[in-house]
Design a protein around this motif. Structure first.
Motif, PDB file in Angstrom:
ATOM      1  N   TRP A  32       4.362   5.173  -8.516  1.00  0.00           N
ATOM      2  CA  TRP A  32       3.848   3.834  -8.200  1.00  0.00           C
ATOM      3  C   TRP A  32       3.866   3.018  -9.479  1.00  0.00           C
ATOM      4  O   TRP A  32       3.213   3.387 -10.466  1.00  0.00           O
ATOM      5  N   ALA A  59      -2.217   2.815  -2.567  1.00  0.00           N
ATOM      6  CA  ALA A  59      -1.082   3.734  -2.540  1.00  0.00           C
ATOM      7  C   ALA A  59      -1.360   4.994  -3.343  1.00  0.00           C
ATOM      8  O   ALA A  59      -1.132   6.116  -2.879  1.00  0.00           O
ATOM      9  N   THR A  72       0.812  -1.224   0.000  1.00  0.00           N
ATOM     10  CA  THR A  72       0.000   0.000   0.000  1.00  0.00           C
ATOM     11  C   THR A  72       0.842   1.269   0.000  1.00  0.00           C
ATOM     12  O   THR A  72       0.296   2.370   0.049  1.00  0.00           O
ATOM     13  N   GLY A  73       2.148   1.113  -0.033  1.00  0.00           N
ATOM     14  CA  GLY A  73       3.031   2.269  -0.130  1.00  0.00           C
ATOM     15  C   GLY A  73       3.198   3.058   1.146  1.00  0.00           C
ATOM     16  O   GLY A  73       3.655   4.206   1.120  1.00  0.00           O
ATOM     17  N   ARG A  74       2.875   2.437   2.264  1.00  0.00           N
ATOM     18  CA  ARG A  74       2.858   3.176   3.526  1.00  0.00           C
ATOM     19  C   ARG A  74       4.202   3.822   3.849  1.00  0.00           C
ATOM     20  O   ARG A  74       4.254   4.972   4.311  1.00  0.00           O
ATOM     21  N   ARG A 109       4.832   6.785   1.461  1.00  0.00           N
ATOM     22  CA  ARG A 109       3.836   7.822   1.754  1.00  0.00           C
ATOM     23  C   ARG A 109       4.237   8.616   2.995  1.00  0.00           C
ATOM     24  O   ARG A 109       4.125   9.842   3.022  1.00  0.00           O
TER      25      ARG A 109
END
Length: 245
Positions: free
Chosen positions: A83, A74, A45-47, A50
């Motif tokens: 992404w 994300a 989820t790209g945490r 981010r």
């Protein structure tokens, strides 16, 4: 390789709740903040990226993941990061990144020697001279899979406020250096449970070092926990910092 559990959009939306921010995320965030250009392999989820952007990282951040449902989370949360849908075979890499990371034990889904060699060769190609690859894998000596039993149920709340219960069951224990298990998601609002089967590879320190060396990556540091403690037989993790040689 896609984590099939989270290729489902509704399950992907649960990922961050099932995996709350912890010491491992703090460990990686410190590294990301100190690098000008970062590749997050299997970013989910790209945490991580981010958070780095939210804290003011102005450099290049790229998240790579083969699960479209995860990348949808994300992109929705932070459009200001690159992404990319795919894996390390999706493009030719040209020494673009100071740092590559592979978090969340994603390294363990590389099951064959060929997959490992392909991944590590691509990571090396993606790194600038002296660039670093940082990742973790569970220490096989700690035998974490013995605690993945159906009686241990993890419950989270979905976007509609409904409880979702998650449990794991190992099938056959350790076979060679691999463990296969089922992951079951259940909620009262669903017509049936959702079940996926996954396999993880548990490499010990010597074999891990051999694969890295063959790929032209030199081990700089290894830790046994997120506090940078020494690697011991009982330590839960093998956290590796390798450098392009």
């Amino acid at each position: 390789m896609v984590d099939h559990s989270f290729a489902d959009l509704s399950l992907a939306s649960l990922y961050d709740s099932l995996n709350p921010w912890g010491p491992g995320d703090d460990f990686y965030l410190e590294l990301v903040r100190s690098a000008d250009s970062v590749l997050d392999v299997g970013c989910g989820t790209g945490r991580l990226l981010r958070q780095a952007r939210a804290e003011g990282h102005q450099g290049r951040l790229m998240g790579l993941d083969p699960a479209a449902a995860m990348l949808a989370q994300a992109r929705r949360a932070e459009p200001g990061v690159e992404w990319v849908l795919g894996d390390l075979r999706s493009r030719l890499w040209q020494a673009e990144f100071d740092l590559a990371v592979m978090t969340g034990h994603a390294f363990q889904v590389l099951l064959t020697d060929e997959e490992l060699r392909t991944c590590l060769a691509a990571v090396r190609d993606a790194l600038t001279p002296g660039g670093r690859f940082v990742f973790e894998t569970r220490n096989p000596a700690a035998r974490a899979w013995e605690r993945w039993t159906p009686d241990r149920v993890h419950e989270v709340t979905d976007a509609d406020g409904k409880a979702v219960r998650v449990r794991h069951e190992v099938r056959g224990g350790l076979v060679g250096d691999r463990v296969t298990f089922t992951e079951t998601f259940e909620s009262e609002g669903w017509d049936r449970p959702r079940v996926s089967t996954a396999t993880l590879r548990f490499l010990d320190r010597p074999r891990l070092g051999a694969f890295l060396a063959d790929a032209g990556l030199r081990v700089v540091e290894q830790y046994g926990d997120w506090g940078r403690g020494p690697l011991t037989p009982a330590g839960p993790e093998i956290i590796t910092v390798a450098e392009r040689s």
